[in-house]
Scaffold this motif. Structure first.
Motif, PDB file in Angstrom:
ATOM      1  N   PRO A  93       5.646 -14.968  83.083  1.00 38.55           N
ATOM      2  CA  PRO A  93       4.726 -15.798  83.868  1.00 38.55           C
ATOM      3  C   PRO A  93       3.579 -15.014  84.497  1.00 38.55           C
ATOM      4  O   PRO A  93       2.692 -15.608  85.103  1.00 38.55           O
ATOM      5  N   PHE A  94       3.586 -13.687  84.334  1.00 38.85           N
ATOM      6  CA  PHE A  94       2.586 -12.842  84.990  1.00 38.85           C
ATOM      7  C   PHE A  94       1.613 -12.188  84.015  1.00 38.85           C
ATOM      8  O   PHE A  94       0.631 -11.577  84.446  1.00 38.85           O
ATOM      9  N   ASN A  95       1.888 -12.295  82.715  1.00 36.39           N
ATOM     10  CA  ASN A  95       1.053 -11.635  81.711  1.00 36.39           C
ATOM     11  C   ASN A  95       0.763 -12.637  80.599  1.00 36.39           C
ATOM     12  O   ASN A  95       1.627 -12.907  79.754  1.00 36.39           O
ATOM     13  N   ILE A  96      -0.451 -13.186  80.588  1.00 32.23           N
ATOM     14  CA  ILE A  96      -0.768 -14.258  79.649  1.00 32.23           C
ATOM     15  C   ILE A  96      -0.698 -13.771  78.209  1.00 32.23           C
ATOM     16  O   ILE A  96      -0.107 -14.444  77.342  1.00 32.23           O
ATOM     17  N   GLU A  97      -1.276 -12.627  77.903  1.00 30.48           N
ATOM     18  CA  GLU A  97      -1.296 -12.169  76.513  1.00 30.48           C
ATOM     19  C   GLU A  97       0.117 -11.887  75.998  1.00 30.48           C
ATOM     20  O   GLU A  97       0.438 -12.206  74.847  1.00 30.48           O
ATOM     21  N   GLU A  98       0.969 -11.318  76.841  1.00 31.13           N
ATOM     22  CA  GLU A  98       2.358 -11.117  76.433  1.00 31.13           C
ATOM     23  C   GLU A  98       3.047 -12.454  76.211  1.00 31.13           C
ATOM     24  O   GLU A  98       3.821 -12.623  75.260  1.00 31.13           O
ATOM     25  N   ALA A  99       2.768 -13.419  77.086  1.00 33.29           N
ATOM     26  CA  ALA A  99       3.362 -14.746  76.933  1.00 33.29           C
ATOM     27  C   ALA A  99       2.943 -15.385  75.617  1.00 33.29           C
ATOM     28  O   ALA A  99       3.772 -16.000  74.917  1.00 33.29           O
ATOM     29  N   LEU A 100       1.684 -15.252  75.254  1.00 33.40           N
ATOM     30  CA  LEU A 100       1.208 -15.827  74.000  1.00 33.40           C
ATOM     31  C   LEU A 100       1.903 -15.184  72.805  1.00 33.40           C
ATOM     32  O   LEU A 100       2.262 -15.871  71.842  1.00 33.40           O
ATOM     33  N   GLU A 101       2.102 -13.891  72.862  1.00 37.68           N
ATOM     34  CA  GLU A 101       2.815 -13.205  71.781  1.00 37.68           C
ATOM     35  C   GLU A 101       4.251 -13.718  71.671  1.00 37.68           C
ATOM     36  O   GLU A 101       4.757 -13.950  70.566  1.00 37.68           O
ATOM     37  N   THR A 102       4.895 -13.926  72.810  1.00 36.40           N
ATOM     38  CA  THR A 102       6.273 -14.419  72.811  1.00 36.40           C
ATOM     39  C   THR A 102       6.355 -15.809  72.210  1.00 36.40           C
ATOM     40  O   THR A 102       7.262 -16.114  71.423  1.00 36.40           O
ATOM     41  N   VAL A 103       5.410 -16.685  72.569  1.00 32.24           N
ATOM     42  CA  VAL A 103       5.410 -18.051  72.031  1.00 32.24           C
ATOM     43  C   VAL A 103       5.217 -18.018  70.517  1.00 32.24           C
ATOM     44  O   VAL A 103       5.916 -18.723  69.767  1.00 32.24           O
ATOM     45  N   GLU A 104       4.278 -17.210  70.046  1.00 37.02           N
ATOM     46  CA  GLU A 104       4.047 -17.126  68.599  1.00 37.02           C
ATOM     47  C   GLU A 104       5.293 -16.630  67.871  1.00 37.02           C
ATOM     48  O   GLU A 104       5.706 -17.208  66.854  1.00 37.02           O
ATOM     49  N   GLU A 105       5.891 -15.555  68.378  1.00 37.28           N
ATOM     50  CA  GLU A 105       7.096 -15.010  67.740  1.00 37.28           C
ATOM     51  C   GLU A 105       8.228 -16.031  67.737  1.00 37.28           C
ATOM     52  O   GLU A 105       8.950 -16.176  66.736  1.00 37.28           O
ATOM     53  N   SER A 106       8.381 -16.763  68.834  1.00 35.32           N
ATOM     54  CA  SER A 106       9.445 -17.761  68.923  1.00 35.32           C
ATOM     55  C   SER A 106       9.189 -18.911  67.955  1.00 35.32           C
ATOM     56  O   SER A 106      10.123 -19.403  67.301  1.00 35.32           O
ATOM     57  N   ALA A 107       7.931 -19.359  67.859  1.00 38.19           N
ATOM     58  CA  ALA A 107       7.597 -20.439  66.936  1.00 38.19           C
ATOM     59  C   ALA A 107       7.880 -20.029  65.494  1.00 38.19           C
ATOM     60  O   ALA A 107       8.404 -20.825  64.694  1.00 38.19           O
ATOM     61  N   LEU A 108       7.546 -18.796  65.150  1.00 36.47           N
ATOM     62  CA  LEU A 108       7.827 -18.312  63.791  1.00 36.47           C
ATOM     63  C   LEU A 108       9.332 -18.248  63.541  1.00 36.47           C
ATOM     64  O   LEU A 108       9.808 -18.617  62.454  1.00 36.47           O
ATOM     65  N   ALA A 109      10.087 -17.799  64.520  1.00 35.12           N
ATOM     66  CA  ALA A 109      11.536 -17.718  64.354  1.00 35.12           C
ATOM     67  C   ALA A 109      12.157 -19.107  64.212  1.00 35.12           C
ATOM     68  O   ALA A 109      13.044 -19.321  63.365  1.00 35.12           O
ATOM     69  N   LEU A 110      11.682 -20.060  65.002  1.00 30.73           N
ATOM     70  CA  LEU A 110      12.253 -21.409  64.968  1.00 30.73           C
ATOM     71  C   LEU A 110      11.882 -22.169  63.698  1.00 30.73           C
ATOM     72  O   LEU A 110      12.554 -23.141  63.344  1.00 30.73           O
ATOM     73  N   THR A 111      10.814 -21.764  63.021  1.00 28.86           N
ATOM     74  CA  THR A 111      10.393 -22.446  61.791  1.00 28.86           C
ATOM     75  C   THR A 111      10.704 -21.632  60.538  1.00 28.86           C
ATOM     76  O   THR A 111      10.298 -22.014  59.433  1.00 28.86           O
ATOM     77  N   ALA A 112      11.423 -20.520  60.682  1.00 24.85           N
ATOM     78  CA  ALA A 112      11.691 -19.633  59.543  1.00 24.85           C
ATOM     79  C   ALA A 112      12.475 -20.329  58.434  1.00 24.85           C
ATOM     80  O   ALA A 112      12.311 -20.016  57.252  1.00 24.85           O
ATOM     81  N   SER A 113      13.314 -21.295  58.811  1.00 23.87           N
ATOM     82  CA  SER A 113      14.136 -21.992  57.816  1.00 23.87           C
ATOM     83  C   SER A 113      13.397 -23.165  57.176  1.00 23.87           C
ATOM     84  O   SER A 113      13.972 -23.868  56.329  1.00 23.87           O
ATOM     85  N   GLY A 114      12.151 -23.395  57.576  1.00 24.42           N
ATOM     86  CA  GLY A 114      11.397 -24.549  57.074  1.00 24.42           C
ATOM     87  C   GLY A 114      11.338 -25.696  58.056  1.00 24.42           C
ATOM     88  O   GLY A 114      10.747 -26.738  57.758  1.00 24.42           O
ATOM     89  N   ALA A 115      11.945 -25.526  59.221  1.00 24.78           N
ATOM     90  CA  ALA A 115      11.919 -26.588  60.229  1.00 24.78           C
ATOM     91  C   ALA A 115      10.504 -26.801  60.742  1.00 24.78           C
ATOM     92  O   ALA A 115       9.673 -25.888  60.743  1.00 24.78           O
ATOM     93  N   ARG A 116      10.238 -28.010  61.209  1.00 26.41           N
ATOM     94  CA  ARG A 116       8.983 -28.303  61.889  1.00 26.41           C
ATOM     95  C   ARG A 116       9.255 -28.338  63.391  1.00 26.41           C
ATOM     96  O   ARG A 116      10.319 -28.758  63.828  1.00 26.41           O
ATOM     97  N   LEU A 117       8.253 -27.914  64.148  1.00 23.08           N
ATOM     98  CA  LEU A 117       8.454 -27.663  65.568  1.00 23.08           C
ATOM     99  C   LEU A 117       7.633 -28.611  66.430  1.00 23.08           C
ATOM    100  O   LEU A 117       6.425 -28.778  66.215  1.00 23.08           O
ATOM    101  N   LEU A 118       8.299 -29.225  67.398  1.00 25.62           N
ATOM    102  CA  LEU A 118       7.639 -29.986  68.453  1.00 25.62           C
ATOM    103  C   LEU A 118       7.856 -29.224  69.755  1.00 25.62           C
ATOM    104  O   LEU A 118       8.994 -28.964  70.157  1.00 25.62           O
ATOM    105  N   THR A 119       6.752 -28.865  70.405  1.00 24.92           N
ATOM    106  CA  THR A 119       6.827 -28.054  71.615  1.00 24.92           C
ATOM    107  C   THR A 119       6.408 -28.872  72.823  1.00 24.92           C
ATOM    108  O   THR A 119       5.415 -29.600  72.779  1.00 24.92           O
ATOM    109  N   ILE A 120       7.166 -28.729  73.904  1.00 25.68           N
ATOM    110  CA  ILE A 120       6.842 -29.387  75.168  1.00 25.68           C
ATOM    111  C   ILE A 120       6.419 -28.307  76.162  1.00 25.68           C
ATOM    112  O   ILE A 120       7.164 -27.366  76.433  1.00 25.68           O
TER     113      ILE A 120
END
Length: 327
Positions: A93-120
């Motif tokens: 919550p204190f480092n925006i660029e690190e947070a953006l990297e984490t979100v991207e990495e998490s989105a890639l991990a959650l869609t690695a199997s071909g799943a589609r992602l809905l984010t809230i």
């Protein structure tokens, strides 16, 4: 093998049990899923009222009354696809660029199997890393952006990454198909006319809230479908696209917005398009009343899940019968 669906409300009252989205199973309970719902409790990019970090929990709590059959789209999304809640992404919550990297990495991990992602969300800053991940999965992305604001500004106080800049950065990074970009529901004052000139230069078309009122949902949907075509489509919904009467719990409210009915009907008009991912952002519970905003956001998210499920069903049908008619 049948998909694991929501908790049975005839056996467990809706107000009891874990508050997953629509009372769906957790991702760790099903192993893999066709559609994943994830939260990003982050609001360090806001420019006015904070609180969207509490949005994912609020939307999940407000989704308890959702039911498994969607009559308007004639689909039981939790039967035709395995849908699961992956919980929240733990971002700095204190480092925006690190947070953006984490979100991207998490989105890639959650869609690695071909799943589609809905984010809230979370605030609209998170759409940038989600689009980065979508680009890696699907190539250049068509974008349908529901918002009171353009979110194509350059910087705030010298900061490149805020909730008002994600789509300018996305264009600059080559994430988007600039022939298929559209804002819907924009309204209110701007800093200058140059805001519109810059936005047009990036390739965005604009359908204002007033256009939706005067032209009607059917005409707007037709215009959008022609612009998007069969491109991979990402839908980003800032809940402030709704009038404050329909969504008071948000960070930068503007008068004169869409009704929740208009928003849902436009979304339903996207059936059959190649929807590859979506987000619902900027729900700020501290400013909500009687869950008005949370309920609107949960229904919007449910409609997006239904559209993703229909797309999954169509693609599964084509995979089973390649000679069959396309979706």
């Amino acid at each position: 093998m049948p998909h694991l669906g929501p908790t049975d409300s005839s056996r467990t009252p809706r107000f009891a049990g874990p508050a997953s989205f629509a009372r769906l199973p957790r991702l760790d309970e099903v192993g893999t899923a066709d559609i994943v719902v994830a939260g990003v409790p982050f609001d360090a990019g806001v420019s006015y009222r904070p609180g969207a970090r509490f949005g994912p929990a609020h939307v999940r709590e407000s989704s308890r009354l959702l039911r498994p059959y969607h009559p308007a789209l004639d689909v039981s999304p939790f039967e035709v696809a395995q849908v699961a809640d992956a919980g929240d992404v733990a971002v700095n919550p204190f480092n925006i660029e690190e947070a953006l990297e984490t979100v991207e990495e998490s989105a890639l991990a959650l869609t690695a199997s071909g799943a589609r992602l809905l984010t809230i969300g979370g605030d609209h800053t998170i759409s940038l890393p989600l689009l980065r991940a979508a680009k890696q999965r699907h190539g250049e992305i068509a974008l349908l952006h529901f918002d009171a604001h353009l979110d194509t500004w350059d910087t705030y106080f010298g900061a490149d990454y805020t909730h008002g800049t994600p789509f300018r950065r996305a264009v600059e990074e080559g994430l988007l198909d600039t022939e298929a970009l559209c804002h819907l529901g924009t309204r209110g004052p701007l800093y200058s006319k140059k805001d519109l000139e810059d936005d047009r230069r990036f390739g965005f078309g604009i359908v204002t809230a007033a256009d939706i009122y005067h032209q009607g949902v059917v005409e707007v949907v037709d215009r959008v479908r022609q612009r998007i075509g069969d491109r991979p489509l990402y839908v980003s919904i800032d809940i402030d696209v709704l009038d404050p009467a329909h969504a008071p719990g948000t960070g930068t409210p503007e008068a004169g917005g869409m009704t929740s009915r208009e928003l849902l009907e436009i979304l339903r008009g996207l059936q059959g398009l190649n929807l590859v991912g979506a987000d619902v952002v900027e729900v700020s519970p501290p400013y909500d009343h009687a869950e008005i905003t949370g309920i609107a956001a949960s229904h919007v998210a449910y409609d997006l899940v239904a559209l993703l499920a229909l797309r999954h069903e169509a693609e599964a049908s084509i995979a089973t019968d390649p000679e069959g008619p396309p979706a």
